[in-house]
Design a protein around this motif. Structure first.
Motif, PDB file in Angstrom:
ATOM      1  N   VAL A 181     -38.658  89.062  57.442  1.00 48.85           N
ATOM      2  CA  VAL A 181     -38.476  90.508  57.591  1.00 48.85           C
ATOM      3  C   VAL A 181     -37.091  90.770  58.158  1.00 48.85           C
ATOM      4  O   VAL A 181     -36.724  90.227  59.201  1.00 48.85           O
ATOM      5  CB  VAL A 181     -39.548  91.129  58.508  1.00 48.85           C
ATOM      6  CG1 VAL A 181     -39.330  92.634  58.643  1.00 48.85           C
ATOM      7  CG2 VAL A 181     -40.940  90.841  57.962  1.00 48.85           C
ATOM      8  N   TYR A 182     -36.327  91.591  57.454  1.00 47.95           N
ATOM      9  CA  TYR A 182     -34.977  91.974  57.868  1.00 47.95           C
ATOM     10  C   TYR A 182     -34.989  93.384  58.436  1.00 47.95           C
ATOM     11  O   TYR A 182     -35.528  94.309  57.809  1.00 47.95           O
ATOM     12  CB  TYR A 182     -34.038  91.958  56.674  1.00 47.95           C
ATOM     13  CG  TYR A 182     -33.233  90.698  56.466  1.00 47.95           C
ATOM     14  CD1 TYR A 182     -31.834  90.719  56.520  1.00 47.95           C
ATOM     15  CD2 TYR A 182     -33.846  89.490  56.194  1.00 47.95           C
ATOM     16  CE1 TYR A 182     -31.079  89.575  56.300  1.00 47.95           C
ATOM     17  CE2 TYR A 182     -33.112  88.339  55.974  1.00 47.95           C
ATOM     18  CZ  TYR A 182     -31.728  88.387  56.024  1.00 47.95           C
ATOM     19  OH  TYR A 182     -30.989  87.250  55.813  1.00 47.95           O
ATOM     20  N   TYR A 183     -34.381  93.541  59.609  1.00 44.71           N
ATOM     21  CA  TYR A 183     -34.145  94.854  60.188  1.00 44.71           C
ATOM     22  C   TYR A 183     -32.632  95.055  60.345  1.00 44.71           C
ATOM     23  O   TYR A 183     -31.897  94.097  60.617  1.00 44.71           O
ATOM     24  CB  TYR A 183     -34.792  94.972  61.571  1.00 44.71           C
ATOM     25  CG  TYR A 183     -36.306  94.908  61.570  1.00 44.71           C
ATOM     26  CD1 TYR A 183     -37.066  96.034  61.286  1.00 44.71           C
ATOM     27  CD2 TYR A 183     -36.978  93.724  61.865  1.00 44.71           C
ATOM     28  CE1 TYR A 183     -38.460  95.993  61.296  1.00 44.71           C
ATOM     29  CE2 TYR A 183     -38.360  93.670  61.888  1.00 44.71           C
ATOM     30  CZ  TYR A 183     -39.096  94.799  61.596  1.00 44.71           C
ATOM     31  OH  TYR A 183     -40.470  94.747  61.605  1.00 44.71           O
ATOM     32  N   GLY A 184     -32.181  96.304  60.213  1.00 46.31           N
ATOM     33  CA  GLY A 184     -30.760  96.596  60.344  1.00 46.31           C
ATOM     34  C   GLY A 184     -30.509  97.925  61.005  1.00 46.31           C
ATOM     35  O   GLY A 184     -31.437  98.674  61.333  1.00 46.31           O
ATOM     36  N   ASP A 185     -29.227  98.230  61.225  1.00 44.51           N
ATOM     37  CA  ASP A 185     -28.794  99.467  61.897  1.00 44.51           C
ATOM     38  C   ASP A 185     -29.412  99.588  63.285  1.00 44.51           C
ATOM     39  O   ASP A 185     -29.786 100.688  63.723  1.00 44.51           O
ATOM     40  CB  ASP A 185     -29.165 100.709  61.064  1.00 44.51           C
ATOM     41  CG  ASP A 185     -28.231 100.917  59.891  1.00 44.51           C
ATOM     42  OD1 ASP A 185     -27.214 100.205  59.799  1.00 44.51           O
ATOM     43  OD2 ASP A 185     -28.526 101.790  59.050  1.00 44.51           O
ATOM     44  N   VAL A 192     -35.456  96.472  70.519  1.00 47.93           N
ATOM     45  CA  VAL A 192     -36.608  96.120  71.354  1.00 47.93           C
ATOM     46  C   VAL A 192     -37.870  96.789  70.816  1.00 47.93           C
ATOM     47  O   VAL A 192     -38.933  96.168  70.723  1.00 47.93           O
ATOM     48  CB  VAL A 192     -36.354  96.516  72.823  1.00 47.93           C
ATOM     49  CG1 VAL A 192     -37.630  96.408  73.650  1.00 47.93           C
ATOM     50  CG2 VAL A 192     -35.262  95.632  73.422  1.00 47.93           C
ATOM     51  N   THR A 193     -37.756  98.038  70.411  1.00 50.12           N
ATOM     52  CA  THR A 193     -38.909  98.753  69.856  1.00 50.12           C
ATOM     53  C   THR A 193     -39.384  98.109  68.563  1.00 50.12           C
ATOM     54  O   THR A 193     -40.582  97.873  68.363  1.00 50.12           O
ATOM     55  CB  THR A 193     -38.559 100.224  69.606  1.00 50.12           C
ATOM     56  OG1 THR A 193     -38.190 100.832  70.842  1.00 50.12           O
ATOM     57  CG2 THR A 193     -39.742 100.974  69.004  1.00 50.12           C
ATOM     58  N   ALA A 194     -38.447  97.805  67.659  1.00 55.07           N
ATOM     59  CA  ALA A 194     -38.817  97.225  66.366  1.00 55.07           C
ATOM     60  C   ALA A 194     -39.471  95.861  66.541  1.00 55.07           C
ATOM     61  O   ALA A 194     -40.491  95.564  65.896  1.00 55.07           O
ATOM     62  CB  ALA A 194     -37.585  97.110  65.473  1.00 55.07           C
ATOM     63  N   VAL A 195     -38.915  95.025  67.396  1.00 51.06           N
ATOM     64  CA  VAL A 195     -39.483  93.692  67.590  1.00 51.06           C
ATOM     65  C   VAL A 195     -40.823  93.770  68.305  1.00 51.06           C
ATOM     66  O   VAL A 195     -41.775  93.056  67.956  1.00 51.06           O
ATOM     67  CB  VAL A 195     -38.493  92.789  68.351  1.00 51.06           C
ATOM     68  CG1 VAL A 195     -39.148  91.465  68.752  1.00 51.06           C
ATOM     69  CG2 VAL A 195     -37.262  92.525  67.489  1.00 51.06           C
ATOM     70  N   ARG A 196     -40.945  94.636  69.300  1.00 57.83           N
ATOM     71  CA  ARG A 196     -42.230  94.787  69.985  1.00 57.83           C
ATOM     72  C   ARG A 196     -43.320  95.222  69.008  1.00 57.83           C
ATOM     73  O   ARG A 196     -44.429  94.673  69.008  1.00 57.83           O
ATOM     74  CB  ARG A 196     -42.111  95.798  71.123  1.00 57.83           C
ATOM     75  CG  ARG A 196     -43.438  96.002  71.877  1.00 57.83           C
ATOM     76  CD  ARG A 196     -43.327  97.049  72.971  1.00 57.83           C
ATOM     77  NE  ARG A 196     -42.498  96.580  74.073  1.00 57.83           N
ATOM     78  CZ  ARG A 196     -41.368  97.143  74.475  1.00 57.83           C
ATOM     79  NH1 ARG A 196     -40.909  98.227  73.823  1.00 57.83           N
ATOM     80  NH2 ARG A 196     -40.696  96.671  75.493  1.00 57.83           N
ATOM     81  N   GLU A 197     -43.012  96.200  68.173  1.00 56.43           N
ATOM     82  CA  GLU A 197     -43.985  96.654  67.183  1.00 56.43           C
ATOM     83  C   GLU A 197     -44.300  95.545  66.175  1.00 56.43           C
ATOM     84  O   GLU A 197     -45.459  95.351  65.783  1.00 56.43           O
ATOM     85  CB  GLU A 197     -43.453  97.889  66.471  1.00 56.43           C
ATOM     86  CG  GLU A 197     -43.422  99.141  67.325  1.00 56.43           C
ATOM     87  CD  GLU A 197     -44.817  99.700  67.553  1.00 56.43           C
ATOM     88  OE1 GLU A 197     -45.363 100.356  66.648  1.00 56.43           O
ATOM     89  OE2 GLU A 197     -45.368  99.448  68.646  1.00 56.43           O
ATOM     90  N   HIS A 198     -43.272  94.826  65.743  1.00 59.87           N
ATOM     91  CA  HIS A 198     -43.476  93.740  64.788  1.00 59.87           C
ATOM     92  C   HIS A 198     -44.412  92.692  65.362  1.00 59.87           C
ATOM     93  O   HIS A 198     -45.360  92.243  64.691  1.00 59.87           O
ATOM     94  CB  HIS A 198     -42.131  93.109  64.436  1.00 59.87           C
ATOM     95  CG  HIS A 198     -42.228  92.057  63.384  1.00 59.87           C
ATOM     96  ND1 HIS A 198     -41.771  92.244  62.101  1.00 59.87           N
ATOM     97  CD2 HIS A 198     -42.751  90.793  63.398  1.00 59.87           C
ATOM     98  CE1 HIS A 198     -42.002  91.159  61.384  1.00 59.87           C
ATOM     99  NE2 HIS A 198     -42.582  90.262  62.160  1.00 59.87           N
ATOM    100  N   LEU A 199     -44.176  92.279  66.603  1.00 56.29           N
ATOM    101  CA  LEU A 199     -45.015  91.253  67.226  1.00 56.29           C
ATOM    102  C   LEU A 199     -46.436  91.748  67.456  1.00 56.29           C
ATOM    103  O   LEU A 199     -47.370  90.941  67.562  1.00 56.29           O
ATOM    104  CB  LEU A 199     -44.384  90.802  68.546  1.00 56.29           C
ATOM    105  CG  LEU A 199     -43.016  90.109  68.428  1.00 56.29           C
ATOM    106  CD1 LEU A 199     -42.459  89.790  69.808  1.00 56.29           C
ATOM    107  CD2 LEU A 199     -43.127  88.845  67.586  1.00 56.29           C
ATOM    108  N   ALA A 200     -46.601  93.071  67.522  1.00 55.52           N
ATOM    109  CA  ALA A 200     -47.937  93.658  67.665  1.00 55.52           C
ATOM    110  C   ALA A 200     -48.613  93.858  66.311  1.00 55.52           C
ATOM    111  O   ALA A 200     -49.745  94.358  66.256  1.00 55.52           O
ATOM    112  CB  ALA A 200     -47.846  94.990  68.400  1.00 55.52           C
ATOM    113  N   GLY A 201     -47.933  93.494  65.230  1.00 58.23           N
ATOM    114  CA  GLY A 201     -48.535  93.583  63.902  1.00 58.23           C
ATOM    115  C   GLY A 201     -48.261  94.866  63.157  1.00 58.23           C
ATOM    116  O   GLY A 201     -48.958  95.175  62.181  1.00 58.23           O
TER     117      GLY A 201
END
Length: 299
Positions: A181-185, A192-201
């Protein structure tokens, strides 16, 4: 050229409103090599390693289309332990496999070739990669390092800085592997928000460049579905079929698992942008491909 006149590709991309949708490079295997010294502009290719070992790793990576990344911890923390290497495999539906080792001599990296053919371990936590490759592109360092610092404060065991992952103008870029999964900008807060949400599924459309097991039009279709119907897990939506109806148009059939909608038909249109400077270090212009979703409807 004065500092005020310097060109920063990520700043220019934001001013233009460049779309990040459908811009994740395709691939399902990553090779990570911890290298604590300075990174050459061309990453692994520029390392002065024992020639036979380097050629073996390179040919093994080429055979499976693996991306080879140099990695290090934020702040270049000193360690008495030998540096790490890793092989990460995406196998779909969450069957992600990893194999890790250490190297003290260049010749130890030959283990990577064997690891590419080994089954690897299931159940390992994902790896969070932040591109901070300043010698490749200035924006990767300027925007990537604050993101790396912020993420490392929250998940010090998961986060690594890495060499070029593609899409300099979308810095700061974060790749979660072997999820693909690639995130940008991103900035420190949004990362921190994107990774926290990602790790929460939960994967949100905002900041999502795409899933690396999908091709760009498919990535754009799934991103548009997430934007329309809300965040979902990595495998809650699957691409069931793809039809190219014209040189620049696709119909993508996307199925969601409950409670997400199933039987969606997404129309995607591609177009080339006008010539633009796409990187900080490249003075020439190039035309990128941008994807636009023109409709989403039930089949």
């Amino acid at each position: 050229m004065s500092a005020s006149e310097r060109f920063f590709c990520a700043d220019a991309a934001r001013i233009r409103g460049d779309s990040i949708m459908g811009t994740a490079p395709h691939g399902s295997v990553w090779i990570l090599i911890e290298y604590r010294g300075g990174w050459p502009a061309n990453g692994f290719d520029g390392l002065d390693l024992e020639p036979d070992t380097k050629a073996l790793v390179y040919s093994a990576a080429q055979a499976v289309r693996a991306r080879v990344l140099l990695v290090r911890r934020h702040g270049r923390l000193r360690s008495e332990e030998p540096p790490n290497w890793a092989v990460l495999h995406f196998e779909g539906l969450g069957a992600y496999r990893q194999q890790w080792g250490r190297w003290s001599r260049d010749e130890d990296l030959a283990q990577i070739a064997s690891a590419l053919d080994a089954p690897g371990r299931l159940g390992c936590p994902p790896v969070v990669l932040v591109c901070t490759h300043g010698r490749h592109d200035t924006c990767c360092a300027v925007r990537g390092r604050p993101v790396s610092r912020a993420l490392s404060e929250h998940w010090p065991d998961l986060v690594w800085e890495c060499t070029h992952v593609g899409g300099d103008r979308f810095a700061a870029n974060v790749v979660i592997a072997p999820d693909g999964v690639y995130y940008g900008d991103l900035d420190a807060l949004s990362a921190v928000t994107a990774v926290r949400e990602h790790l929460a599924g939960l994967i949100h459309a905002e900041h999502l460049r795409g899933y690396t097991n999908l091709f760009p039009p498919q990535q754009a279709a799934v991103t548009a579905v997430l934007e329309r119907f809300g965040p979902a897990g990595r495998h809650d939506y699957t691409v069931a079929a793809t039809s190219r109806v014209a040189d620049d148009r696709w119909q993508i059939h996307v199925d969601g698992s409950l409670p997400h909608p199933a039987g969606l038909q997404v129309e995607v249109h591609a177009h080339r942008t006008p010539p633009r400077r796409l990187t900080c270090h490249g003075p020439s212009t190039g035309r990128a491909v941008a994807y636009e979703v023109t409709s989403i409807r039930a089949r």
